[in-house]
Write an enzyme that holds these catalytic residues in place. Structure first.
Site, PDB file in Angstrom:
ATOM      1  N   GLY A  20       0.848  -1.350  -0.050  1.00  0.00           N
ATOM      2  CA  GLY A  20       0.023   0.024  -0.157  1.00  0.00           C
ATOM      3  C   GLY A  20       0.679   1.427  -0.098  1.00  0.00           C
ATOM      4  N   GLY A  66      -0.577   4.707  -0.918  1.00  0.00           N
ATOM      5  CA  GLY A  66      -1.603   5.204  -0.049  1.00  0.00           C
ATOM      6  C   GLY A  66      -1.321   6.527   0.735  1.00  0.00           C
ATOM      7  N   ILE A  76      -0.795  -1.646  -5.585  1.00  0.00           N
ATOM      8  CA  ILE A  76      -1.577  -2.526  -6.969  1.00  0.00           C
ATOM      9  C   ILE A  76      -1.420  -1.568  -8.189  1.00  0.00           C
ATOM     10  CG2 ILE A  76      -3.807  -1.337  -6.515  1.00  0.00           C
ATOM     11  CD1 ILE A  76      -4.973  -4.604  -6.838  1.00  0.00           C
ATOM     12  N   ARG A  77      -1.166  -0.384  -7.949  1.00  0.00           N
ATOM     13  CA  ARG A  77      -1.016   0.462  -9.189  1.00  0.00           C
ATOM     14  C   ARG A  77       0.271   1.208  -9.230  1.00  0.00           C
ATOM     15  NH1 ARG A  77      -1.959   5.862  -7.534  1.00  0.00           N
ATOM     16  NH2 ARG A  77      -2.479   5.722  -5.059  1.00  0.00           N
ATOM     17  N   ASP A 105      -0.805  -6.860  -5.876  1.00  0.00           N
ATOM     18  CA  ASP A 105      -1.852  -7.049  -5.149  1.00  0.00           C
ATOM     19  C   ASP A 105      -1.778  -7.926  -3.983  1.00  0.00           C
ATOM     20  OD1 ASP A 105      -4.572  -7.795  -4.423  1.00  0.00           O
ATOM     21  OD2 ASP A 105      -4.958  -8.565  -6.735  1.00  0.00           O
ATOM     22  N   TYR A 135     -15.182  -1.934   8.592  1.00  0.00           N
ATOM     23  CA  TYR A 135     -13.703  -1.387   9.019  1.00  0.00           C
ATOM     24  C   TYR A 135     -13.180  -1.773  10.143  1.00  0.00           C
ATOM     25  CZ  TYR A 135      -9.797   2.079   9.094  1.00  0.00           C
ATOM     26  OH  TYR A 135      -8.757   2.527   9.244  1.00  0.00           O
TER      27      TYR A 135
HETATM   28  C1  AKB Z   1     -10.893   6.659   8.555  1.00  0.00           C
HETATM   29  O1  AKB Z   1     -11.390   7.718   8.879  1.00  0.00           O
HETATM   30  O2  AKB Z   1     -11.363   5.434   8.425  1.00  0.00           O
HETATM   31  C2  AKB Z   1      -9.395   6.655   8.967  1.00  0.00           C
HETATM   32  C3  AKB Z   1      -9.255   5.859  10.496  1.00  0.00           C
HETATM   33  C4  AKB Z   1      -9.530   6.663  11.550  1.00  0.00           C
HETATM   34  O3  AKB Z   1      -8.831   4.698  10.638  1.00  0.00           O
HETATM   35  N1  AKB Z   1      -8.608   7.709   9.058  1.00  0.00           N
END
Ligand code: AKB
Length: 317
Positions: free
Chosen positions: A8, A11, A35-36, A49, A138
């Protein structure tokens, strides 16, 4: 850390971390992967990847890596829009990175997040060890990731380390798809348009940190004496906590005509509501001397100055 592979690498964090690592450990000793590819990429770079375990293994082995810094992941808001894809990328990538690190005996870092907490977590001075029942994909990925990193340490003796990052603010690479992104966007819009519409409601506190402190934290934790680390993975770290009108007021000190209004995005607001107001970083301070240099005031001065130059705007008054 002598030979480091970073996933990553293009990123938000990776693109700055690679430069810092190269300045400290030597350009040829840091392999950036993503990945790019971008055309002006300097230094060792390979397309990867992270769901391709074999290629990850081959790249790390051929590079003689001794350290894996696994950054590739979807952030909270993007993950919520496509939860299955997020699970496959965030968990599949992490499992591959942990397995490759186990096979090649690499020191390992991956970030967790304040997103690993949920509505039932204590909101203020959130303890290092506390309830973690997140309500986002997440957050589910981050809690599972914290547990997996602990597991690989206790089960296989892998030297896994990690922090729970707050929202990260930087003038270099814009964030992509996070809930805390407003705290970066606001600086760009303050300079280019003099006004900003916040998708996060007034009064919503979240933890934040300026990118230079975040990069230093990764390096300090990775270089810390492992025998002194009790938590190893997912140390709470934060530099400041604020809500939208406070960052707006700080910007107004330098751009007096700046105005802000609100058009709240229900999805990102719900995510923000489920996260802490302010976490307690004392375990990180105690175990590896975590120390953030920037607060809201000094970060705002630096952000506006650097962004003015980047965007080629007039100096702030
Ligand atoms: C998000 O907002 O998803 C991130 C984090 C706090 O993990 N910046």
């Amino acid at each position: 850390m002598e030979k480091i592979i970073v996933t990553g690498a293009l990123g938000q964090i990776g693109s700055e971390l690679v430069g810092k690592l190269r300045s400290m450990y030597g350009e040829e000793n840091v392999l950036a992967t993503d990945i790019r590819k971008v055309s002006e990429q300097a230094g060792p770079f390979e397309i990867l990847d992270v769901t391709d375990a074999q290629r990850m293994h081959d790249l790390a082995k051929d590079f003689n890596a001794d350290t894996m810094i696994h950054m590739a992941a979807l952030l909270s808001a993007t993950a919520e829009k496509n939860p299955l894809f997020a699970w496959n990328l965030n968990m599949g990538g992490l499992m591959n990175a942990l397995e490759v690190s186990r096979e090649l005996n690499l020191q390992f870092f991956t970030p967790s997040s304040i997103g690993a907490f949920g509505p039932s977590t204590p909101k203020d001075n959130t303890p290092q060890d506390t309830l973690q029942r997140p309500t986002t994909m997440y957050g589910v990925n981050k809690v599972a990731g914290e547990l997996l990193c602990d597991y690989y340490h206790t089960r296989f003796g892998l030297d896994t380390r990690g922090v729970r990052f707050p929202g990260l603010i930087s003038y270099v690479t814009p964030p992509g798809g996070g809930t805390t992104d407003y705290a970066v966007d606001i600086y760009y819009k303050a300079i280019t348009e003099g006004t900003y519409t916040s998708y996060i409601a007034e009064g919503t506190y979240m933890d934040m940190m300026y990118m230079p402190d975040a990069l230093q934290a990764i390096i300090d934790l990775m270089e810390a004496d492992g025998s002194k680390l009790i938590h190893r993975n997912a140390f709470n770290i934060s530099a400041m906590s604020f809500e939208p009108s406070q960052i707006a007021a700080e910007i107004q000190k330098h751009i007096p005509h700046f105005t802000m209004n609100y058009d709240v995005d229900p999805m990102r607001q719900a995510i923000a509501n489920s996260w802490p107001n302010a976490i307690d970083s004392s375990a990180a301070v105690k175990e590896w001397n975590f120390n953030a240099k920037f607060d809201l005031s000094s970060m705002t001065i630096d952000m506006l100055d650097k962004l003015m130059k980047k965007l080629n705007s007039k100096a702030i008054s």
